[in-house]
Write a protein that holds these residues in place. Structure first.
Motif, PDB file in Angstrom:
ATOM      1  N   GLN A   1       8.231 -28.238 -14.601  1.00 20.03           N
ATOM      2  CA  GLN A   1       9.008 -28.273 -13.363  1.00 20.03           C
ATOM      3  C   GLN A   1       8.272 -29.045 -12.276  1.00 20.03           C
ATOM      4  OE1 GLN A   1       9.823 -24.196 -12.465  1.00 20.03           O
ATOM      5  NE2 GLN A   1      11.675 -24.155 -13.729  1.00 20.03           N
ATOM      6  N   MET A   2       6.969 -28.848 -12.166  1.00 18.62           N
ATOM      7  CA  MET A   2       6.184 -29.583 -11.179  1.00 18.62           C
ATOM      8  C   MET A   2       6.205 -31.085 -11.478  1.00 18.62           C
ATOM      9  SD  MET A   2       5.102 -27.795  -8.742  1.00 18.62           S
ATOM     10  CE  MET A   2       3.794 -28.805  -8.066  1.00 18.62           C
ATOM     11  N   LEU A   3       6.156 -31.442 -12.739  1.00 20.11           N
ATOM     12  CA  LEU A   3       6.192 -32.859 -13.118  1.00 20.11           C
ATOM     13  C   LEU A   3       7.522 -33.486 -12.701  1.00 20.11           C
ATOM     14  CD1 LEU A   3       4.605 -35.076 -14.598  1.00 20.11           C
ATOM     15  CD2 LEU A   3       5.753 -34.371 -16.691  1.00 20.11           C
ATOM     16  N   TRP A   4       8.614 -32.776 -12.926  1.00 23.24           N
ATOM     17  CA  TRP A   4       9.914 -33.293 -12.503  1.00 23.24           C
ATOM     18  C   TRP A   4       9.992 -33.412 -10.979  1.00 23.24           C
ATOM     19  CZ3 TRP A   4      12.920 -36.158 -15.103  1.00 23.24           C
ATOM     20  CH2 TRP A   4      13.027 -36.011 -16.477  1.00 23.24           C
ATOM     21  N   LEU A   5       9.426 -32.446 -10.270  1.00 19.09           N
ATOM     22  CA  LEU A   5       9.411 -32.527  -8.807  1.00 19.09           C
ATOM     23  C   LEU A   5       8.602 -33.730  -8.332  1.00 19.09           C
ATOM     24  CD1 LEU A   5       9.078 -28.777  -7.765  1.00 19.09           C
ATOM     25  CD2 LEU A   5      11.063 -30.279  -7.512  1.00 19.09           C
ATOM     26  N   TRP A   6       7.508 -34.035  -9.019  1.00 16.86           N
ATOM     27  CA  TRP A   6       6.714 -35.221  -8.690  1.00 16.86           C
ATOM     28  C   TRP A   6       7.549 -36.485  -8.878  1.00 16.86           C
ATOM     29  CZ3 TRP A   6       2.095 -36.379  -6.546  1.00 16.86           C
ATOM     30  CH2 TRP A   6       1.208 -35.321  -6.314  1.00 16.86           C
ATOM     31  N   PHE A   7       8.280 -36.581  -9.986  1.00 23.82           N
ATOM     32  CA  PHE A   7       9.124 -37.746 -10.243  1.00 23.82           C
ATOM     33  C   PHE A   7      10.203 -37.893  -9.179  1.00 23.82           C
ATOM     34  CE2 PHE A   7       7.955 -37.475 -14.938  1.00 23.82           C
ATOM     35  CZ  PHE A   7       7.102 -38.570 -14.863  1.00 23.82           C
ATOM     36  N   ILE A   8      10.838 -36.785  -8.831  1.00 28.39           N
ATOM     37  CA  ILE A   8      11.873 -36.826  -7.803  1.00 28.39           C
ATOM     38  C   ILE A   8      11.274 -37.229  -6.462  1.00 28.39           C
ATOM     39  CG2 ILE A   8      13.481 -35.386  -6.486  1.00 28.39           C
ATOM     40  CD1 ILE A   8      13.949 -33.821  -9.143  1.00 28.39           C
TER      41      ILE A   8
ATOM     42  N   ALA B   1       8.556 -39.007  -5.928  1.00 30.66           N
ATOM     43  CA  ALA B   1       8.179 -40.418  -5.984  1.00 30.66           C
ATOM     44  C   ALA B   1       9.414 -41.304  -5.835  1.00 30.66           C
ATOM     45  CB  ALA B   1       7.463 -40.720  -7.296  1.00 30.66           C
ATOM     46  N   PHE B   2      10.521 -40.912  -6.426  1.00 33.10           N
ATOM     47  CA  PHE B   2      11.770 -41.672  -6.309  1.00 33.10           C
ATOM     48  C   PHE B   2      12.262 -41.689  -4.861  1.00 33.10           C
ATOM     49  CE2 PHE B   2      16.427 -41.861  -6.441  1.00 33.10           C
ATOM     50  CZ  PHE B   2      16.588 -43.078  -7.083  1.00 33.10           C
ATOM     51  N   VAL B   3      12.248 -40.535  -4.200  1.00 29.91           N
ATOM     52  CA  VAL B   3      12.687 -40.454  -2.805  1.00 29.91           C
ATOM     53  C   VAL B   3      11.766 -41.269  -1.907  1.00 29.91           C
ATOM     54  CG1 VAL B   3      12.966 -38.882  -0.846  1.00 29.91           C
ATOM     55  CG2 VAL B   3      13.877 -38.252  -3.080  1.00 29.91           C
ATOM     56  N   LEU B   4      10.463 -41.132  -2.101  1.00 28.81           N
ATOM     57  CA  LEU B   4       9.504 -41.897  -1.303  1.00 28.81           C
ATOM     58  C   LEU B   4       9.691 -43.398  -1.518  1.00 28.81           C
ATOM     59  CD1 LEU B   4       7.085 -41.964   0.610  1.00 28.81           C
ATOM     60  CD2 LEU B   4       5.611 -41.772  -1.404  1.00 28.81           C
ATOM     61  N   GLY B   5       9.908 -43.807  -2.746  1.00 33.40           N
ATOM     62  CA  GLY B   5      10.160 -45.215  -3.039  1.00 33.40           C
ATOM     63  C   GLY B   5      11.401 -45.719  -2.322  1.00 33.40           C
ATOM     64  N   GLY B   6      12.457 -44.919  -2.312  1.00 35.34           N
ATOM     65  CA  GLY B   6      13.680 -45.301  -1.605  1.00 35.34           C
ATOM     66  C   GLY B   6      13.457 -45.445  -0.112  1.00 35.34           C
ATOM     67  N   VAL B   7      12.697 -44.529   0.469  1.00 35.48           N
ATOM     68  CA  VAL B   7      12.395 -44.601   1.900  1.00 35.48           C
ATOM     69  C   VAL B   7      11.581 -45.854   2.206  1.00 35.48           C
ATOM     70  CG1 VAL B   7      11.074 -43.495   3.745  1.00 35.48           C
ATOM     71  CG2 VAL B   7      12.592 -42.130   2.314  1.00 35.48           C
ATOM     72  N   LEU B   8      10.606 -46.162   1.380  1.00 34.77           N
ATOM     73  CA  LEU B   8       9.784 -47.351   1.595  1.00 34.77           C
ATOM     74  C   LEU B   8      10.601 -48.632   1.461  1.00 34.77           C
ATOM     75  CD1 LEU B   8       6.491 -46.351  -0.226  1.00 34.77           C
ATOM     76  CD2 LEU B   8       6.873 -46.553   2.222  1.00 34.77           C
TER      77      LEU B   8
END
Length: 68
Positions: A16-23, A25-32
Motif C-alpha cells: 500500500q505504501m508503494l502504491w501511495l508513493w507512485f500516486i 510521484a504522479f501528482v507531483l509530476g503533474g504539478v511540476l
C-alpha cells in the motif's frame, strides 16, 4: 489466500505504501509539468501593464529617449 509478486516480498502494508508513493510521484509530476508550462506566460492585460511600466521607467531614466 496467496500473496504474489511485490506483496509477497514486502507485505501488505508495504505494498500500500508503494502504491501511495507512485500516486504521489504522479501528482507531483503533474504539478511540476503545469508549473513549467505556465512559467513565463502572461495574460494580455499583465503584458500590457508590464510594457507600460517598462516604458515609463525608461522615460524616467532617459527623458530624451524617443517613444517607440
Amino acid at each position: 489466500m496467496s500473496d504474489s509478486g511485490v506483496s509477497m516480498l514486502l507485505g501488505h502494508a508495504s505494498t500500500q505504501m508503494l502504491w501511495l508513493w507512485f500516486i504521489g510521484a504522479f501528482v507531483l509530476g503533474g504539478v511540476l509539468v503545469y508549473g513549467v508550462m505556465k512559467a513565463g506566460h502572461l495574460r494580455r492585460s499583465e503584458r500590457e501593464r508590464l510594457d507600460r511600466a517598462t516604458e515609463a521607467r525608461q522615460r524616467q531614466e532617459d527623458p530624451y529617449k524617443r517613444p517607440g
